[in-house]
Write an enzyme that holds these catalytic residues in place. Structure first.
Site, PDB file in Angstrom:
ATOM      1  N   LYS A   1     -21.195   2.193 -34.738  1.00 16.44           N
ATOM      2  CA  LYS A   1     -21.238   2.667 -33.353  1.00 16.44           C
ATOM      3  C   LYS A   1     -22.233   1.847 -32.531  1.00 16.44           C
ATOM      4  CE  LYS A   1     -20.509   5.050 -29.667  1.00 16.44           C
ATOM      5  NZ  LYS A   1     -20.703   6.501 -29.512  1.00 16.44           N
TER       6      LYS A   1
ATOM      7  N   LYS B   1     -30.151   4.746 -24.083  1.00 18.30           N
ATOM      8  CA  LYS B   1     -30.605   5.186 -25.415  1.00 18.30           C
ATOM      9  C   LYS B   1     -29.902   4.392 -26.516  1.00 18.30           C
ATOM     10  CE  LYS B   1     -28.409   8.324 -27.284  1.00 18.30           C
ATOM     11  NZ  LYS B   1     -27.280   8.494 -28.244  1.00 18.30           N
TER      12      LYS B   1
END
Length: 299
Positions: free
Chosen positions: A172, A240
């Site tokens: 990811k 983030k």
């Protein structure tokens, strides 16, 4: 087969995913810190739980979809968290996007508590969640992955086991690097086309049919042209994620100059107060750097 599922975290992505699991015939109890989201799930045929403990008590599969690594640790390891209340033998699927090392550490603690952990972050954005066609990259054991594939198929289309615990989060991170780079280049291309007075709708259509075509162009190009940045995936979350990418790359000794550049551009957009925009809103900071004008003679 119907599975008893606890779904914790009913945000932009989590709520439509939980609704799709209900539509697939599963029994879904949802918990969210904002209770109105749980009520919305109940209106779709699920059950609104008032706590994590209530949601997971009888669950065969526990799904978490929360913003960041500390949130996963809190939900899983806290005094009122999943490990304190889940039944042994349940499978825990974490669809959050978090640090790979945290995913592996919490997975080990979950296994010690008798759970079967799978880190399974997703890609596809809000529309992919609504349509149930997310790409899911999974870390964990093959047998445990196979046992809940029908649950994963309720929310995703491309579902792949990529390695042991933590591997899903590593893949990811690579996904978010590629997406961010594509968004940055698409934004530059849009500003470039606008500066020369090109018919941008036609330009993006033809670009989308060639090697420059991508899902990023398809899903984000019109948002950029319209300057319509209602969030499907917020910039502060991509900020983030880019922190995860750059930290993990540094740890592995991998040089990622393009990732570092786009990470700084995203950080700049967030720091000036635009973190709530869709990540296609990265265009705004690039437009500002270009002088805020589409006229080449103004530069």
């Amino acid at each position: 087969m119907s599975t008893k599922i606890a779904f914790i975290g009913l945000g932009i992505m989590g709520l439509p995913m939980a609704k799709n699991l209900v539509a697939a015939g599963h029994t879904v109890a949802g918990f969210n810190r904002s209770p109105e989201k749980s009520q919305e799930l109940a209106q779709a045929g699920g059950t609104a739980a008032s706590s994590v403990a209530e949601a997971v008590r009888d669950a065969e599969v526990i799904i978490t979809m929360v913003p960041d690594s500390p949130d996963v640790e809190s939900v899983m390891l806290g005094e009122d968290g999943v490990l304190a209340h889940a039944q042994p033998g349940a499978t825990w699927i974490d669809h959050s996007t978090i640090r790979p090392d945290v995913a592996a550490e919490v997975a080990q603690k979950a296994r010690e508590a008798g759970l079967k952990p799978l880190d399974a972050p997703v890609s596809g954005g809000e529309q992919g969640a609504i349509d149930g066609v997310l790409s899911i990259m999974v870390g964990g054991e093959q047998e445990e992955f196979d046992a809940v594939r029908d649950v994963l198929e309720g929310v995703g289309k491309t579902i792949v086991l990529v390695g042991p615990s933590g591997s899903g989060q590593t893949v990811k991170a690579a996904n978010q690097l590629i997406v961010a780079g594509n968004i940055g280049l698409l934004a530059e291309a849009v500003l470039f086309l606008e500066a020369y007075g090109v018919d941008t709708d036609s330009a993006l259509t033809v670009l989308g049919g060639g090697l420059a075509g991508s899902k990023v162009l398809d899903q984000k190009g019109q948002k950029m042209l319209d300057r319509a940045f209602e969030p499907g995936f917020r910039l502060n979350l991509h900020h983030k994620d880019m922190g995860i990418v750059t930290a993990a790359a540094r740890e592995a000794g991998v040089v990622t100059p393009l990732a570092s550049t786009v990470a700084q551009l995203i950080a700049s957009t967030v720091q000036r107060g635009d973190g709530g925009l869709d990540h296609s809103g990265l265009l705004t900071v690039l437009e500002e750097l270009s002088g805020g004008s589409s006229d080449p003679s103004a530069r």
